[in-house]
Each structure stands twice: as C-alpha cells, then as structure tokens.
Design an enzyme around this catalytic site. Structure first.
Site, PDB file in Angstrom:
ATOM      1  N   HIS A  72       8.408  -7.877   9.758  1.00 14.40           N
ATOM      2  CA  HIS A  72       8.072  -7.039   8.603  1.00 14.40           C
ATOM      3  C   HIS A  72       8.829  -5.721   8.718  1.00 14.40           C
ATOM      4  O   HIS A  72       9.177  -5.281   9.825  1.00 14.40           O
ATOM      5  CB  HIS A  72       6.574  -6.756   8.570  1.00 14.40           C
ATOM      6  CG  HIS A  72       5.740  -7.938   8.216  1.00 14.40           C
ATOM      7  ND1 HIS A  72       4.432  -7.825   7.822  1.00 14.40           N
ATOM      8  CD2 HIS A  72       6.015  -9.262   8.195  1.00 14.40           C
ATOM      9  CE1 HIS A  72       3.930  -9.018   7.570  1.00 14.40           C
ATOM     10  NE2 HIS A  72       4.883  -9.914   7.797  1.00 14.40           N
ATOM     11  N   GLU A  74       7.873  -2.689   8.520  1.00 13.52           N
ATOM     12  CA  GLU A  74       7.222  -1.694   9.367  1.00 13.52           C
ATOM     13  C   GLU A  74       7.439  -1.983  10.845  1.00 13.52           C
ATOM     14  O   GLU A  74       7.708  -1.076  11.636  1.00 13.52           O
ATOM     15  CB  GLU A  74       5.707  -1.660   9.101  1.00 13.52           C
ATOM     16  CG  GLU A  74       5.337  -1.372   7.666  1.00 13.52           C
ATOM     17  CD  GLU A  74       5.068  -2.625   6.840  1.00 13.52           C
ATOM     18  OE1 GLU A  74       4.093  -2.616   6.060  1.00 13.52           O
ATOM     19  OE2 GLU A  74       5.832  -3.605   6.963  1.00 13.52           O
ATOM     20  N   CYS A 102      -0.006  -4.658   6.293  1.00 17.32           N
ATOM     21  CA  CYS A 102      -0.884  -5.788   6.610  1.00 17.32           C
ATOM     22  C   CYS A 102      -1.636  -5.498   7.914  1.00 17.32           C
ATOM     23  O   CYS A 102      -1.393  -4.475   8.560  1.00 17.32           O
ATOM     24  CB  CYS A 102      -0.036  -7.051   6.739  1.00 17.32           C
ATOM     25  SG  CYS A 102       0.969  -7.093   8.237  1.00 17.32           S
ATOM     26  N   CYS A 105       0.872  -4.933  10.957  1.00 18.26           N
ATOM     27  CA  CYS A 105       1.619  -3.674  10.893  1.00 18.26           C
ATOM     28  C   CYS A 105       0.693  -2.473  11.052  1.00 18.26           C
ATOM     29  O   CYS A 105       1.037  -1.502  11.734  1.00 18.26           O
ATOM     30  CB  CYS A 105       2.402  -3.595   9.587  1.00 18.26           C
ATOM     31  SG  CYS A 105       3.680  -4.873   9.461  1.00 18.26           S
TER      32      CYS A 105
END
Length: 175
Positions: A72, A74, A102, A105
């Site tokens: 992801h 992040e 999420c 993260c």
C-alpha cells in the site's frame, strides 16, 4: 475475465507552489502519486510523508504490480521515510494520504510513532482512523497521533477513486 486496463488517467497532476508547504501542498503531492498509481493500473491512492517541511517518503499503491498485499502507498512511504532517517521512529513526521488508511497501514503508523496523519477521503468500510474503526483510540496503546480527517483535496481525491472504479466496472469497450 480480467478487469479492463485503465492506464489512460483523465486527471491532471497538480503543481502546488513550493513557497507554502502546508497541508494542501503535501496532499497535492500525494494526489499526484495517486495519479501515478492509476497510470500503472493500481488503485489510485498516494501517500507522502513530511518532516521539517521536507518530503522524506512518497509512494503510491503497488499491490497489483508487485503481487504483494502489503504494498500500500502508506506502507511503502513509511519504509522510505524510515530508511531516509535511519530510524523506524518517525516521531516528527506527518503522513498525507488520499484515502483513510486501512487496519494494516493505521497499525504501521501507530507502530512507527508518527506525529500526525492527514487523510482526504474517509473510508467507512475499511478505514481504521475513524471510519470502520479507530486503531489510534486503543486505550492501552503506547502511542497516539493527531488525525486530520477529510483534509485538503477531499473532493478531488474522492472523484479520482470513484472514477477509477467506474471505469473498472464498466468493462472493455464501455465508457
């Protein structure tokens, strides 16, 4: 049947003034990373990490290209920032991300001890900084950070994400 490829992103990048390095400036950089993700047929989410007015990490989603569910924006930006600083503790850092993080993260941000997270689009289904849950509010956690929800460019980031999925759902040959 494979999802249609949508590398032709109809959105334009932003070119913010370098003179004012505020939330809008850093979110514009994250938005640009989200456009990069779209152009690589990734879910258009971008993240930028700032410390002392300087970018120390910047990334976009790379899940599809890498085949890695942890890739992801992040997570990749946190890894860059830690590498750049030579320390996993990011105590003076602010994370700017185009969509609410999420659980994975959000947890990584708690663990890396960031100072603040600013996200544009809330996510009531999977967001974990106030959307579906709030990992930052765990009472026994050893770290909490400031959160700015619905930050700068919320409308632009929402339209980018929604347009991406409209195109994905339309299928080949449909607008």
């Amino acid at each position: 049947m494979a999802a249609p490829e949508i590398s032709n992103c109809p959105f334009e990048k932003r070119y913010p003034s370098q003179l004012v390095r505020d939330d809008a400036f850093f979110m514009s950089l994250a938005y640009n990373r989200a456009i990069d993700a779209w152009r690589e047929d990734e879910v258009p989410i971008g993240a930028v990490i700032e410390s002392g007015g300087e970018v120390i990490g910047a990334a976009h989603n790379r899940v599809e290209k890498s085949g890695d569910p942890t890739a992801h924006a992040e997570m990749l930006a946190l890894t860059q920032a830690s590498s750049r600083l030579g320390d996993w503790r990011l105590e003076d850092a602010t994370v700017y991300v185009t969509k609410e993080p999420c659980p994975m993260c959000s947890g990584a941000m708690v663990m890396s001890r960031v100072k603040r997270v600013c996200f544009a689009v809330p996510d009531p289904k999977m967001g974990c900084l106030g959307g579906a849950a709030n990992l930052n509010d765990l009472p026994r956690s050893n770290h909490h950070f400031a959160v700015t929800a619905g930050g700068p460019l919320e409308a632009e980031c929402r339209e980018l994400i929604q347009a991406f999925f409209r195109v994905k759902r339309a299928g080949p040959g449909e607008p």
